[in-house]
Write a protein that holds these residues in place. Structure first.
Motif, mmCIF file in Angstrom:
data_model
loop_
_atom_site.group_PDB
_atom_site.id
_atom_site.type_symbol
_atom_site.label_atom_id
_atom_site.label_comp_id
_atom_site.label_asym_id
_atom_site.label_seq_id
_atom_site.Cartn_x
_atom_site.Cartn_y
_atom_site.Cartn_z
ATOM 1 N N GLY A 263 0.836 -1.191 0.000
ATOM 2 C CA GLY A 263 0.000 0.000 0.000
ATOM 3 C C GLY A 263 0.875 1.246 0.000
ATOM 4 O O GLY A 263 2.022 1.246 -0.474
ATOM 5 N N ASP A 264 0.338 2.339 0.551
ATOM 6 C CA ASP A 264 1.053 3.607 0.572
ATOM 7 C C ASP A 264 1.705 3.891 1.915
ATOM 8 O O ASP A 264 2.328 4.947 2.084
ATOM 9 N N ARG A 265 1.579 2.967 2.884
ATOM 10 C CA ARG A 265 2.069 3.253 4.221
ATOM 11 C C ARG A 265 3.200 2.326 4.672
ATOM 12 O O ARG A 265 4.153 2.764 5.303
ATOM 13 N N TRP A 266 3.108 1.045 4.338
ATOM 14 C CA TRP A 266 4.096 0.080 4.821
ATOM 15 C C TRP A 266 5.163 -0.184 3.753
ATOM 16 O O TRP A 266 4.848 -0.426 2.591
ATOM 17 N N PHE A 267 6.405 -0.167 4.192
ATOM 18 C CA PHE A 267 7.526 -0.511 3.316
ATOM 19 C C PHE A 267 8.434 -1.477 4.087
ATOM 20 O O PHE A 267 8.850 -1.183 5.214
ATOM 21 N N VAL A 268 8.724 -2.617 3.477
ATOM 22 C CA VAL A 268 9.529 -3.655 4.112
ATOM 23 C C VAL A 268 10.706 -3.969 3.193
ATOM 24 O O VAL A 268 10.532 -4.151 1.983
ATOM 25 N N GLN A 269 11.896 -4.030 3.791
ATOM 26 C CA GLN A 269 13.102 -4.332 2.999
ATOM 27 C C GLN A 269 13.869 -5.484 3.650
ATOM 28 O O GLN A 269 14.727 -5.271 4.496
ATOM 29 N N PRO A 270 13.557 -6.731 3.256
ATOM 30 C CA PRO A 270 14.366 -7.859 3.736
ATOM 31 C C PRO A 270 15.624 -7.988 2.885
ATOM 32 O O PRO A 270 15.650 -7.599 1.709
ATOM 33 N N GLY A 271 16.670 -8.533 3.488
ATOM 34 C CA GLY A 271 17.912 -8.717 2.752
ATOM 35 C C GLY A 271 18.815 -9.713 3.433
ATOM 36 O O GLY A 271 18.631 -10.066 4.601
ATOM 37 N N VAL A 272 19.807 -10.182 2.699
ATOM 38 C CA VAL A 272 20.782 -11.108 3.259
ATOM 39 C C VAL A 272 22.116 -10.875 2.548
ATOM 40 O O VAL A 272 22.154 -10.528 1.358
ATOM 41 N N ARG A 273 23.209 -11.013 3.297
ATOM 42 C CA ARG A 273 24.555 -10.829 2.746
ATOM 43 C C ARG A 273 25.397 -12.042 3.134
ATOM 44 O O ARG A 273 25.329 -12.513 4.271
ATOM 45 N N LEU A 274 26.193 -12.487 2.192
ATOM 46 C CA LEU A 274 27.127 -13.582 2.429
ATOM 47 C C LEU A 274 28.543 -13.043 2.296
ATOM 48 O O LEU A 274 28.912 -12.475 1.260
#
Length: 606
Positions: A263-274
């Protein structure tokens, strides 16, 4: 923070700033190719060349004052090859250091010869390819080198006698020690990075990989007389030895992350680094990360983040307070240092021009690299009723168990850092705005735990406040004010005085002997705490004021200013050491920062 591109609408545009303390030149303009540009910046400070002699001649210095000096050159070039390809070149070279200015009445009894050169240099090229408006590929190749060489040769007053104000005629009863070192070092890194950014409907997917080729060379040759070696050893430190280190290693990394809009309110940024470290005792390290952002309304945003981070060991990261030797052998026993970050913050536009930010954080550290600790011993002697300078004034030395540190690195400590930061900022969003600035405050704790003993990190700073304001009180006049307050850094506290104990050969036995000078007086040393940093420099605070006018001479844009640093002449402590006076009493020797200093300067843009 990123370097901006230079202007591409004129061949040359520049801004020159000159004052008693520094010079800065920024030049920019178009290159021969269409749409291309360059940006060149040069800077040099004159604290060491101008401010130091002025302070001493005007007798504004009491004790010892440490003055910074640095210079740097930066370049950025931007060349659009065609509609889809761009080439960016960045380069940097710099040098920095500090010099100590002593009081006007001081004429050192010491004899010192110093030569030192150190440089940072970097060259990087980035190729950006945009096959479509939704896809960006970036390839970066960079070379970095931090190198230097130097020679230091000096005859010094014994550290336990060095008051900082000894004159040439005050040499009666002084003891001198000699310390000399020749050294050269180089840390070099070549990096290749590939990044891909793909934006879709509600996704911003980013992935990349890279490889670093690193090299370390460090060579040093010492000449230290026995008296100074004994002094260093009694403090529980490693006595420096001549050594040559040469290490070559490489590491790899890969990461992927996706910024997802719900939507216009929630922003999620998952990530992983090796991270891949082939030269360490373990090779593969996985780091999950997560960022969250919630738009409460048009004025308020909440943010939260969690992440795991690894840092590989190396000479470029070590604490030179406790010299550690990194080589192929020690690397095989180590794992990277680990940190877990927990962050929660809020941003709110209070009005159209006032912004409020607050952030709290907690960081947990594991596998911190410290010098190896071995079971050793130290000599202990207790005061009696006799004179402190008499051998009879001390009990016969006895050996007590005590830890000693080596130069071999081990993952043997943990730690934590936590605190919060708040800032209220007035943004000058309109040309008619007369006032801009901010107020910020941070409370922070940074502590290391080793063997159940909690100590602050060297740069632990409990309180930090900044107040910055700029006020345009007339059409071409502006007043700028900056107030800074922060807690002093921790240091090893002195506990008292003790006799200098040597192991001498008496007959066929090694016997502990309290050392005396040529007149039979006991040589005293400062007794420092061994594991803690319980001392702390005094609170640092200073007020700087700048008055600026903007005339238009010869059709150019000028800024002429009067700058006054440390307006109320606060004697801020930069460092502190100890000495023992002629009566055997422990005293402090303080190194101060810049005193009050007015400076006139001007800048011109053309």
């Amino acid at each position: 923070v990123k370097n901006r591109d230079g202007r591409n609408d004129v061949p040359l545009s520049a801004k020159l700033n000159l004052s008693l303390t520094n010079m800065n030149l920024i030049a920019e303009g178009a290159l021969p190719w269409e749409g291309s540009s360059y940006l060149l910046s040069l800077r040099r400070t004159y604290y060491d060349l101008i401010l130091g002699p002025i302070l001493k001649k005007a007798k504004l210095v009491e004790g010892d004052v440490a003055l910074p000096n640095f210079r740097d050159v930066q370049f950025r070039g931007f060349v659009p090859l065609n509609e889809s390809h761009r080439l960016i070149i960045n380069a940097l070279t710099s040098r920095d250091g500090a010099c100590v200015i002593s009081g006007a009445e001081r004429d050192r009894a010491d004899s010192v010869s110093v030569f030192d050169e150190s440089f940072n240099s970097m060259v990087g090229a980035t190729w950006q390819y945009t096959p479509s408006k939704d896809l960006l590929l970036s390839t970066q190749l960079s070379w970095y080198r931090n190198s230097g060489e130097g020679a230091f040769d000096g005859t010094f007053v014994d550290p336990s006698q060095n008051t900082g104000s000894i004159g040439r005629g005050d040499t009666l009863g002084l003891r001198f020690v000699r310390f000399a070192v020749d050294y050269d070092y180089a840390y070099q890194k070549i990096s290749l990075q590939q990044r891909v950014l793909w934006t879709m409907d509600r996704h911003a997917l980013e992935t990349g990989f890279g490889v670093d080729f690193l090299g370390t060379d460090f060579t040093r040759f010492f000449e230290i007389d026995q008296a100074l070696k004994d002094f260093i050893a009694q403090r529980g430190f490693v006595v420096p030895t001549s050594q040559s280190e040469r290490v070559r290693y490489h590491r790899y990394n890969f990461y992927v992350q996706d910024r997802i809009a719900f939507g216009d309110r929630w922003f999620v940024q998952p990530g992983v680094r090796l991270d891949v470290y082939p030269f360490l005792s373990r090779t593969f390290f996985l780091s999950p990360r997560l960022n969250l952002s919630y738009k409460v309304n048009d004025l308020t945003t909440l943010r939260a983040a969690y992440g795991v981070y690894y840092q590989s060991p190396g000479m470029e990261k070590q604490n030179f307070q406790s010299r550690i030797t990194f080589d192929d052998e020690s690397f095989k026993t180590l794992v990277p240092e680990k940190a877990q970050h927990f962050i929660l913050g809020i941003e709110r536009m209070v009005t159209a021009s006032w912004q409020f930010k607050a952030e709290g954080y907690y960081k947990r550290f594991a596998d911190i690299i410290v010098p190896q600790k071995l079971q050793g011993s130290r000599w202990y002697s207790q005061r009696t009723s006799d004179s402190i300078f008499s051998v009879r004034g001390w009990t016969p030395p006895v050996r007590l168990p005590s830890d000693s540190l080596t130069s071999f690195p081990v993952n043997d400590a943990t730690g934590r850092a936590y605190g919060f930061e708040v800032m209220l900022q007035k943004i000058a969003s309109l040309p008619t705005d007369k006032f801009s600035g901010w107020v910020s405050y941070a409370l922070s704790y940074a502590e290391r735990d080793r063997d159940g003993v909690m100590t602050p990190f060297f740069f632990d700073q409990r309180h930090a406040m900044n107040i910055v304001g700029n006020y345009k009180f007339a059409e071409k006049w502006e007043l700028g004010v900056r107030f800074t307050l922060r807690s002093g850094r921790p240091f090893s506290q002195a506990l008292g005085v003790k006799p200098r104990v040597l192991v001498a050969r008496v007959g066929s036995l090694d016997t502990a002997v309290i050392q005396t000078d040529a007149r039979g007086k006991v040589i005293l040393d400062v007794d420092y705490e061994r594991d803690l940093l319980s001392g702390r420099l005094k609170l640092y605070h200073t007020l700087d004021v700048r008055l600026t006018t903007y005339p238009s001479w010869w059709g150019l844009n000028w800024a002429v200013y009067l700058d006054v640093q440390n307006v109320y002449y606060r004697k801020n402590q930069q460092a502190l050491s100890y000495y023992i006076d002629d009566n055997g009493v422990l005293k402090e020797r303080v190194f101060y920062g810049i005193p009050i200093f007015p400076s006139f300067g001007m800048s011109v843009s053309f």
